[in-house]
Design a protein around this motif. Structure first.
Motif, PDB file in Angstrom:
ATOM      1  N   SER A 128       0.844  -1.203   0.000  1.00 20.01           N
ATOM      2  CA  SER A 128       0.000   0.000   0.000  1.00 20.01           C
ATOM      3  C   SER A 128       0.874   1.246   0.000  1.00 20.01           C
ATOM      4  O   SER A 128       0.390   2.359  -0.069  1.00 20.01           O
ATOM      5  CB  SER A 128      -0.889  -0.008   1.236  1.00 20.01           C
ATOM      6  OG  SER A 128      -0.076  -0.188   2.378  1.00 20.01           O
ATOM      7  N   THR A 129       2.166   1.052   0.105  1.00 19.14           N
ATOM      8  CA  THR A 129       3.084   2.185   0.122  1.00 19.14           C
ATOM      9  C   THR A 129       4.324   1.859  -0.695  1.00 19.14           C
ATOM     10  O   THR A 129       4.768   0.707  -0.695  1.00 19.14           O
ATOM     11  CB  THR A 129       3.484   2.533   1.581  1.00 19.14           C
ATOM     12  OG1 THR A 129       4.737   3.220   1.554  1.00 19.14           O
ATOM     13  CG2 THR A 129       3.670   1.281   2.406  1.00 19.14           C
ATOM     14  N   PRO A 130       4.881   2.848  -1.372  1.00 21.53           N
ATOM     15  CA  PRO A 130       6.092   2.577  -2.162  1.00 21.53           C
ATOM     16  C   PRO A 130       7.305   2.288  -1.273  1.00 21.53           C
ATOM     17  O   PRO A 130       8.357   1.922  -1.755  1.00 21.53           O
ATOM     18  CB  PRO A 130       6.294   3.861  -2.962  1.00 21.53           C
ATOM     19  CG  PRO A 130       5.508   4.907  -2.242  1.00 21.53           C
ATOM     20  CD  PRO A 130       4.388   4.212  -1.546  1.00 21.53           C
ATOM     21  N   LEU A 131       7.128   2.439   0.038  1.00 16.80           N
ATOM     22  CA  LEU A 131       8.262   2.249   0.941  1.00 16.80           C
ATOM     23  C   LEU A 131       8.513   0.792   1.280  1.00 16.80           C
ATOM     24  O   LEU A 131       9.478   0.452   1.937  1.00 16.80           O
ATOM     25  CB  LEU A 131       8.052   3.046   2.229  1.00 16.80           C
ATOM     26  CG  LEU A 131       7.939   4.554   2.017  1.00 16.80           C
ATOM     27  CD1 LEU A 131       7.658   5.247   3.329  1.00 16.80           C
ATOM     28  CD2 LEU A 131       9.214   5.101   1.391  1.00 16.80           C
TER      29      LEU A 131
END
Length: 135
Positions: free
Chosen positions: A67-70
């Protein structure tokens, strides 16, 4: 205005390649006789062993979607002729994760085919830097 990221797809294929490289490294270490031990190995082995008790003959593995590019989800597939050997590979994977700061998720699956060959699929969470830096 935030520009749209074009490398969304690249991240996915990068993670796939990375997963394959990890699989190859685990296989190589096992061939070289690596038998790591410790709580990190035991914990991951216990998880895989628990799923193995369900005696599945097909994969129910569903890769997580970040859900996050991290965070990048990397699937590592381990195959062997016996459950014991798959678990030995799982221990080596746990050791690799500990060495490099990867985190194994609870998203994993193990099944066996008619031969019976055992196949385990485990998911790791890495940062994009870890994937790009190949470790």
């Amino acid at each position: 205005p935030r520009e749209k990221r074009k490398d969304k797809k690249d991240g996915k294929s990068e993670a796939k390649v990375f997963g394959k490289l990890l699989t190859e490294e685990v296989d190589a270490r096992v061939r070289d006789g690596a038998k790591p031990t410790g709580p990190h190995c035991d914990a991951l082995i216990a998880k895989v062993d628990e799923v193995a008790k369900q005696d599945q003959t097909s994969s129910n593995f569903k890769p997580s979607v970040s859900s996050t590019p991290l965070e990048v989800f990397v699937t590592v597939a381990l195959k062997a002729k016996t459950l014991k050997r798959v678990l030995a590979k799982v221990a080596v994977l746990a050791e690799l994760c500990k060495e490099r700061g990867y985190r194994a998720t609870d998203n994993l699956d193990i099944y066996h085919d008619s031969k019976p060959h055992f196949r385990a699929e485990l998911e790791l969470v890495l940062s994009p830097e870890q994937v790009k830096g190949k470790g």
